[in-house]
Design a protein around this motif. Structure first.
Motif, PDB file in Angstrom:
ATOM      1  N   VAL A  79       0.855  -1.185   0.000  1.00 40.08           N
ATOM      2  CA  VAL A  79       0.000   0.000   0.000  1.00 40.08           C
ATOM      3  C   VAL A  79       0.894   1.238   0.000  1.00 40.08           C
ATOM      4  N   ASP A  80       0.716   2.099  -1.011  1.00 38.21           N
ATOM      5  CA  ASP A  80       1.469   3.352  -1.054  1.00 38.21           C
ATOM      6  C   ASP A  80       0.511   4.520  -0.844  1.00 38.21           C
ATOM      7  N   GLU A  81       0.959   5.723  -1.135  1.00 40.84           N
ATOM      8  CA  GLU A  81       0.125   6.902  -0.872  1.00 40.84           C
ATOM      9  C   GLU A  81      -1.148   6.897  -1.709  1.00 40.84           C
ATOM     10  N   ASN A  82      -1.155   6.144  -2.804  1.00 40.10           N
ATOM     11  CA  ASN A  82      -2.352   6.047  -3.647  1.00 40.10           C
ATOM     12  C   ASN A  82      -3.131   4.762  -3.366  1.00 40.10           C
ATOM     13  N   ASP A  83      -2.792   4.100  -2.246  1.00 42.50           N
ATOM     14  CA  ASP A  83      -3.424   2.825  -1.876  1.00 42.50           C
ATOM     15  C   ASP A  83      -3.252   1.766  -2.961  1.00 42.50           C
ATOM     16  N   LYS A  84      -2.169   1.866  -3.690  1.00 47.21           N
ATOM     17  CA  LYS A  84      -1.909   0.864  -4.719  1.00 47.21           C
ATOM     18  C   LYS A  84      -0.412   0.788  -4.962  1.00 47.21           C
ATOM     19  N   GLY A  85       0.169  -0.345  -4.612  1.00 45.27           N
ATOM     20  CA  GLY A  85       1.605  -0.500  -4.777  1.00 45.27           C
ATOM     21  C   GLY A  85       1.948  -1.772  -5.516  1.00 45.27           C
TER      22      GLY A  85
END
Length: 558
Positions: A79-85
């Motif tokens: 999970v990254d800052e865009n909730d997609k990693g």
């Protein structure tokens, strides 16, 4: 106000498809891996310990289903800052990480790069009897050389490894084939086009699976799967490859090649014996002038002038016959003939080192399932019989496999990097060693120093220190010493060979009691009273003789 619900206690249960390994099993595996590592190190391979986690992108074609990256492997999405990693996964095997490591560090690594790796791998697949989602593999690979000497070396090293860990010669066979030979047969059957390798891919997959079932289904069963399909005993129907009669017979000639090899072997034996009688020189003999076999001078010469490493040239007839038969089967296919040439070179190199078909054998029946193999493939099979859960006799089967994969690193670099490697199934190999009695069913535990007086713990710890410093595994009983019988039960549960006893009277007299627990158990099982008295299992010795007497008893138990 309602009382908050108590959190239910978690179930103490191993996750489905996994298992726990206790002391004895871990120790046995560690010792076996150490023995294997010594062989690999002797061959010049270096250890590599790569990350247990790889990106799904790096695993690539190793995934059973790329569209569902959490199927087949244990995967999760960061999970990254865009909730997609990135998708990450536990490694599926040890080869995919090697491809990534070599591509990443190739400028700092020698070429060729020889590495071995040992460790657990994880597969999110349906578990079954003896099939777990976590298991150990032991790999060795050479990256960066197209030389068949690397393939021959892997086969020789695999043979040496099996013998080193305790599988005697005669109980195993390293079987070798070449995917190029199989591609040649497919080409002649009209199922392979090197310019368009994607064509007929479905049919080739069915053909490969059918060939792999020959031992179970026999010739007619395979023939049915090559044609319209086959109905099994339960009435279930398996669709076939839909080949025509010419294609089926072409494939079946390959499937039945071992029988042709046996016939050719006897022809060669008769030919050689007759020409020896006629005094024909080794370098002037051609076994088959229209076949590639005549190009291998050393192979032909080996029939007449035994190599010092291989004093029984007649054992070599099978491999020469196999190469001759395969050469006939693929004649007219450039790729197939190249595969036969490679097998011929491998056999030549192995023979020079002393490895004949009693250990490493050319076998057309070897069909490795992984699609990335591009050349020689091999499989280590244990040939001794075992009994299954229903009491039926069967051969133990395969414990290792591998081959050449020249396109794997290319996914990262864009350039082909020739590579060859082997993977040993550690758990299966351990099971084989237990079947052969090479590993004790129960490991010997430590010598247990009992506690007769809890206030004298320092004395007991001093005894343990002396034993340990002498290289003897030992421990002090650390439970409640009140009941001496419980201490002996503990020693029994630990499978301890010896118990040491020093009470107040023994301390005052400068002696210790040493109880041989192994002998005592044997006497208790079957001895008469007279035998009990004649063969005491407990000894009284001066305190200063503790270490020497313990060592004497341990030596007698081996």
């Amino acid at each position: 106000m309602a009382k908050p619900k108590k959190q239910p206690r978690p179930k103490a249960i191993t996750p489905k498809g996994f298992r726990d390994y206790f002391g004895q099993e871990v120790t046995q595996r560690t010792e076996m891996l150490r023995a294997i590592a010594n062989v690999y190190h002797r061959y010049g391979f270096d250890a590599l310990e790569s990350s247990a986690v790889e990106t799904v992108e790096a695993l690539g074609k190793f995934l059973p289903d790329v569209d569902r990256p959490n199927e087949g492997v244990f995967a999760w999405q960061e999970v990254d800052e865009n909730d997609k990693g990135d998708w990450m996964a536990l490694r599926y095997d040890l080869t995919a990480p090697l491809a990534r490591v070599y591509a990443q560090h190739r400028n700092d690594l020698p070429t060729p790069y020889r590495r071995y790796a040992m460790g657990p791998v994880w597969r999110n697949e349906k578990p079954g009897p003896g099939r777990y989602r976590q298991f150990y593999q032991c790999d060795a690979d050479t990256v960066g050389t197209a030389s068949m000497a690397a393939d021959a070396e892997i086969c020789a090293m695999l043979s040496d490894t099996l013998e080193t860990v305790g599988i005697p010669r005669g109980d195993y066979l390293v079987r070798v084939n070449n995917r190029k030979v199989l591609n040649g047969v497919m080409e002649i059957a009209g199922l392979f086009d090197k310019q368009n390798p994607g064509a007929f891919e479905t049919e080739r997959g069915i053909v490969l699976r059918a060939i792999d079932k020959f031992d179970r289904l026999g010739a007619e069963g395979v023939r049915s799967l090559l044609g319209e399909g086959r109905k099994d005993g339960s009435g279930d129907f398996t669709s076939g490859a839909g080949l025509n009669l010419h294609q089926i017979e072409t494939i079946m000639s390959f499937v039945l090649a071992p029988g042709l090899v046996a016939e050719k072997q006897e022809e060669i034996r008769a030919l050689v014996e007759s020409q020896i009688e006629d005094g024909v020189g080794a370098t002037t003999v051609s076994l088959d002038k229209g076949n590639k076999i005549s190009q291998s001078t050393r192979l032909v010469a080996a029939l007449y002038a035994p190599h010092p490493n291989n004093p029984s040239p007649e054992n070599h007839y099978w491999n020469i016959a196999a190469i001759s038969v395969l050469g006939e089967l693929v004649r007219g296919s450039e790729e197939g003939e190249q595969g036969v040439d490679e097998l011929s070179e491998i056999v030549d190199l192995l023979y020079a080192q002393g490895y004949g078909p009693d250990r490493i054998k050319i076998d057309p029946a070897v069909v490795r399932g992984l699609g990335y193999y591009t050349g020689p493939v091999f499989e280590a099979e244990l040939t001794f019989d075992v009994f299954d859960e229903k009491g039926r006799k069967r051969q133990f089967g395969s414990v290792a496999g591998g081959g050449r994969y020249d396109d794997l690193v290319k996914r990262f670099t864009g350039q082909p990097v020739p590579s060859v490697g082997v993977s040993i199934g550690v758990d299966r190999l351990l099971a084989a060693l237990r079947e052969k009695g090479r590993i004790a069913a129960q490991a010997t535990g430590p010598v247990v120093v009992t506690v007769m007086d809890r206030d004298r713990m320092a004395d007991y710890q001093a005894m343990v220190a002396e034993l340990r410093n002498a290289g003897i595994r030992a421990e002090v009983y650390l439970g409640n010493p009140k009941n001496f019988g419980n201490q002996l039960k503990y020693a029994d549960k630990r499978n301890s060979p010896i118990a040491v006893i020093e009470g107040g009277d023994e301390k005052a007299n400068g002696i210790v009691q040493i109880k041989d627990l192994i002998l005592g158990a044997k006497i208790a099982e079957s001895a008469t009273l007279e035998e009990w008295k004649e063969r005491p299992s407990q000894f009284e010795v001066p305190r200063g003789d503790l270490v020497s007497k313990v060592r004497e008893i341990l030596d007698s138990q081996d």
